[in-house]
Scaffold this active site. Structure first.
Site, mmCIF file in Angstrom:
data_model
loop_
_atom_site.group_PDB
_atom_site.id
_atom_site.type_symbol
_atom_site.label_atom_id
_atom_site.label_comp_id
_atom_site.label_asym_id
_atom_site.label_seq_id
_atom_site.Cartn_x
_atom_site.Cartn_y
_atom_site.Cartn_z
ATOM 1 N N CYS A 2 22.075 -101.699 -32.296
ATOM 2 C CA CYS A 2 21.181 -100.745 -31.082
ATOM 3 C C CYS A 2 21.329 -102.739 -30.235
ATOM 4 O O CYS A 2 21.134 -103.539 -30.537
ATOM 5 C CB CYS A 2 19.812 -100.924 -31.561
ATOM 6 S SG CYS A 2 20.222 -99.598 -32.094
ATOM 7 N N GLY A 31 24.830 -99.500 -27.980
ATOM 8 C CA GLY A 31 24.508 -98.321 -28.834
ATOM 9 C C GLY A 31 24.676 -97.384 -27.057
ATOM 10 O O GLY A 31 24.160 -97.148 -26.388
ATOM 11 N N ASN A 105 16.380 -103.209 -33.746
ATOM 12 C CA ASN A 105 17.808 -103.643 -33.689
ATOM 13 C C ASN A 105 18.131 -103.696 -34.898
ATOM 14 O O ASN A 105 17.947 -105.069 -35.287
ATOM 15 C CB ASN A 105 18.695 -104.820 -32.318
ATOM 16 C CG ASN A 105 20.142 -105.273 -32.831
ATOM 17 O OD1 ASN A 105 20.678 -105.790 -32.869
ATOM 18 N ND2 ASN A 105 20.625 -103.833 -33.654
ATOM 19 N N GLY A 106 18.932 -103.123 -36.024
ATOM 20 C CA GLY A 106 19.339 -103.738 -37.778
ATOM 21 C C GLY A 106 18.030 -102.136 -38.426
ATOM 22 O O GLY A 106 19.013 -101.174 -37.824
ATOM 23 N N TYR A 265 33.463 -107.368 -32.878
ATOM 24 C CA TYR A 265 34.159 -105.977 -32.288
ATOM 25 C C TYR A 265 32.429 -105.833 -31.751
ATOM 26 O O TYR A 265 32.716 -105.762 -30.260
ATOM 27 C CB TYR A 265 33.488 -104.600 -33.417
ATOM 28 C CG TYR A 265 32.805 -103.446 -33.262
ATOM 29 C CD1 TYR A 265 34.524 -102.776 -31.762
ATOM 30 C CD2 TYR A 265 32.534 -102.644 -33.244
ATOM 31 C CE1 TYR A 265 34.169 -101.750 -31.146
ATOM 32 C CE2 TYR A 265 31.976 -101.666 -32.658
ATOM 33 C CZ TYR A 265 32.498 -100.689 -31.255
ATOM 34 O OH TYR A 265 32.821 -99.458 -31.422
HETATM 35 O O1 LIG Z 1 38.923 -97.224 -37.247
HETATM 36 P P1 LIG Z 1 38.335 -96.573 -36.430
HETATM 37 O O2 LIG Z 1 37.606 -95.977 -37.398
HETATM 38 O O3 LIG Z 1 38.563 -95.845 -35.229
HETATM 39 O O4 LIG Z 1 37.526 -97.955 -35.884
HETATM 40 C C1 LIG Z 1 37.903 -98.965 -35.561
HETATM 41 C C2 LIG Z 1 38.075 -99.113 -33.870
HETATM 42 O O5 LIG Z 1 36.552 -98.475 -33.455
HETATM 43 C C3 LIG Z 1 36.438 -99.498 -32.441
HETATM 44 O O6 LIG Z 1 36.330 -98.893 -30.937
HETATM 45 P P2 LIG Z 1 36.013 -98.931 -29.291
HETATM 46 O O7 LIG Z 1 36.727 -97.325 -29.361
HETATM 47 O O8 LIG Z 1 34.267 -98.165 -30.859
HETATM 48 O O9 LIG Z 1 35.291 -99.238 -29.249
HETATM 49 P P3 LIG Z 1 36.234 -100.738 -27.681
HETATM 50 O O10 LIG Z 1 36.865 -99.929 -26.648
HETATM 51 O O11 LIG Z 1 35.441 -102.015 -27.584
HETATM 52 O O12 LIG Z 1 37.449 -101.065 -28.867
HETATM 53 C C4 LIG Z 1 37.401 -100.981 -32.757
HETATM 54 O O13 LIG Z 1 37.790 -101.884 -31.850
HETATM 55 C C5 LIG Z 1 38.906 -99.488 -33.213
HETATM 56 O O14 LIG Z 1 39.324 -100.441 -32.428
HETATM 57 N N1 LIG Z 2 22.151 -99.721 -34.319
HETATM 58 C C1 LIG Z 2 20.216 -100.551 -34.844
HETATM 59 O O1 LIG Z 2 20.263 -101.520 -34.580
HETATM 60 C C2 LIG Z 2 19.917 -98.499 -35.575
HETATM 61 C C3 LIG Z 2 18.317 -99.275 -35.471
HETATM 62 C C4 LIG Z 2 17.500 -97.680 -36.266
HETATM 63 N N2 LIG Z 2 18.106 -98.709 -37.432
HETATM 64 C C5 LIG Z 2 17.859 -97.293 -35.546
HETATM 65 O O2 LIG Z 2 19.015 -96.353 -36.192
HETATM 66 O O3 LIG Z 2 17.715 -96.596 -35.452
HETATM 67 MG MG LIG Z 3 38.607 -100.622 -30.240
#
Ligand SMILES: O=P(O)(O)OC[C@H]1O[C@H](OP(=O)(O)OP(=O)(O)O)[C@H](O)[C@@H]1O
Ligand SMILES: NC(=O)CC[C@H](N)C(=O)O
Ligand SMILES: [Mg+2]
Length: 510
Positions: A2, A31, A105-106, A265
């Site tokens: 988050c 998020g 967050n966490g 990422y």
């Molecule tokens: O193997 P998967 O489960 O598909 O996950 C990996 C993919 O998901 C993310 O992209 P995302 O579309 O979430 O965000 P981005 O546009 O910031 O790359 C990440 O950058 C990879 O492209």
């Molecule tokens: N990604 C997060 O940091 C999530 C915070 C919290 N564990 C929730 O599920 O809301």
């Molecule tokens: Mg991606």
């Protein structure tokens, strides 16, 4: 993973909500599932607006204008524990003692015993499956132990000492004590990021901000900022024109291990976390990846390098430079579709990859293509992408990942599914290539990835997602319980949200 944000303004007559709202947009990538703001106004009154949706949808002008007060916190949720129900949107509130709000967050990894402790020892009712509601109640219970009419900073730090003693996991939090202060704290391993910054106003007074990423601080002119240290907390008085923030190393730093996945990422490239520029780590990932690719593919095996937008772009561009091959935007991204990986269910994730990315046939037709992504997790994106490249006439498709194979859960704030849903789970590289339908998969090694991110002061990271060894360990039965709750949520034939969505603070217009 988050996003969290807290702001205290020196001018108590100035509403903080519009700035929190604006700042939230800078953290939206962390998020997309729910968003919330809570503010504290005159006489300690708390105002709140939260629910499922993106910040721009939840924070309508009408709602934001009703959030009074010069101090407040915000949260952008990507659910890890519990479900994606409206009632689990943050910040969370408890009225006793003093009125406390928390945004987290966490993810905590000893929730089984914490729930028991809440129930049997301190008799506090937890109304959702969220670990963040638990964390808030642990803090409130510790604060209550002093049984004082009015709280002071020392009491808050002591209550946090109790929190650090009781909870295990990754946590960066911002919170508010009604009419008293804004506060923030970070777990003893610094797994999750949190920065503190200040802005000097024209009249010499100071405003303060706490945020998950430096980009928000910079954009809002909080130009002097630093990361909170692992195990450190800060309390910023509500009337911050008159009082200074107080910092305290509440517990000794355990070992500083930021989550490596932030750099791969999660974080925005223009953020600097724990003194490490996300953008520069991604450039280095591209260089190392190219060096690796040269070892396994001959010089004529690649005609063109294509990034998977968005996150992989920085890394792919550098990779193409080092390989000496053309970099081409082979996939056009629909800017109106958000991040796929952090969507709450697989059905949405699969359909959005196709809605989000569309191939440029001319960049694939008759070519040997090297596709570069930051990571391969469930394989949702890579399977679709490889398919599109082949449909568009690519003669060979190689797939390179800036992160090593992901074979284990992420337990500190990324809903990395259960192990069995990870595409690399129990598979060799050849088997992964077969599963996603490409000619070869090339992963970055963990050693190289760490080299790309480390600095003189930080050379260790949380890498459990690649190795299965977690810095805090996991309590017995935790992963099992996590999978049980997930299966329960997913077995729900209708949308889980409608089933468990009757929260305490639902507004009629949600
Ligand atoms: O193997 P998967 O489960 O598909 O996950 C990996 C993919 O998901 C993310 O992209 P995302 O579309 O979430 O965000 P981005 O546009 O910031 O790359 C990440 O950058 C990879 O492209
Ligand atoms: N990604 C997060 O940091 C999530 C915070 C919290 N564990 C929730 O599920 O809301
Ligand atoms: Mg991606």
């Amino acid at each position: 993973m988050c996003g969290i944000l807290g702001i205290a303004l020196a001018d108590e007559t100035c509403p903080v909500a519009p700035e929190l709202c604006d700042g939230s947009i800078f953290l939206q990538h962390r998020g997309q599932d729910a968003a919330g703001i809570a503010t504290c106004g005159a006489r300690g009154r708390i105002y709140q607006c939260k629910g499922n949706g993106m910040a721009r949808d939840v924070f309508t002008q009408q709602r934001v204008s009703g959030l009074a007060g010069s101090m407040g916190i915000a949260h952008l949720r990507y659910p890890t524990a519990g479900s994606s129900a409206n009632s689990e949107a943050q910040p969370f509130y408890v009225n006793s003692p003093y009125g406390v709000m928390l945004a987290h967050n966490g993810n905590l990894v000893n929730t089984v015993s914490l729930q028991r402790y809440m129930d049997e020892e301190v008799h506090r009712h937890i109304n959702t499956d969220s670990d963040s509601e638990l964390l808030l109640n642990i803090f409130a219970a510790e604060l209550e132990k002093h049984n004082k009419y009015r709280v002071n900073n020392e009491d808050v730090f002591r209550a946090l000492e109790g929190v650090y003693r009781l909870v295990r996991g990754g946590y960066a939090c911002v919170g508010m004590l009604a009419g008293f202060a804004l506060f923030g704290f970070r777990d003893p391993n610094g797994i999750r990021p949190l920065l503190f910054g200040e802005r000097v106003n024209e009249n010499g007074t100071k405003d303060y901000m706490l945020a998950s990423e430096s980009v928000v601080l910079k954009a809002h002119n909080f130009t002097t900022y630093r990361d909170l240290k692992p195990g450190e907390a800060v309390i910023i008085p509500k009337n911050c024109e008159k009082g200074e923030p107080e910092f305290k190393q509440v517990v000794p730093m355990n070992s500083h291990r930021p989550d490596l996945f932030e750099y791969v990422y999660f974080a925005r490239p223009d953020s600097v976390l724990d003194g490490i520029s996300v953008y520069h780590t991604r450039l280095r990932m591209g260089t190392k990846l190219a060096e690796n690719i040269l070892k396994s593919l001959g010089p004529d095996e690649v005609d063109v390098v294509v990034p998977v937008p968005d996150t992989a772009r920085t890394c792919a561009l550098q990779c193409a430079n080092v390989l000496g091959k053309p970099y081409r935007e082979g996939f056009v991204k629909n800017r109106y579709v958000g991040r796929t990986f952090i969507m709450p269910n697989q059905k949405e994730r699969v359909s959005s990859v196709r809605r989000k990315l569309n191939p440029m046939e001319s960049e694939f037709h008759g070519k040997k293509v090297l596709i570069v992504d930051d990571s391969i997790v469930r394989g949702t994106t890579s399977k679709e992408i490889v398919n599109m490249a082949k449909e568009s006439g690519a003669t060979k498709v190689y797939f390179a990942s800036a992160a090593p194979a992901i074979r284990y859960n992420h337990i500190y704030g990324i809903d990395l599914t259960d192990n069995k849903n990870l595409i690399a789970y129990n598979k060799t590289e050849e088997e992964v290539a077969e599963a996603i339908g490409c000619d070869k998969v090339i992963y970055q090694s963990l050693e190289d990835l760490i080299d790309c991110c480390k600095t003189e002061s930080i050379d260790k990271f949380e890498v459990g997602v690649f190795t299965g060894n977690y810095v805090t360990g996991v309590e017995d039965g935790y992963l099992h319980e996590l999978e049980r709750v997930r299966a329960l949520n997913q077995s729900n034939k209708t949308d889980v949200k409608s089933e468990v969505d009757i929260g305490l603070y639902n507004a009629a217009d949600y």
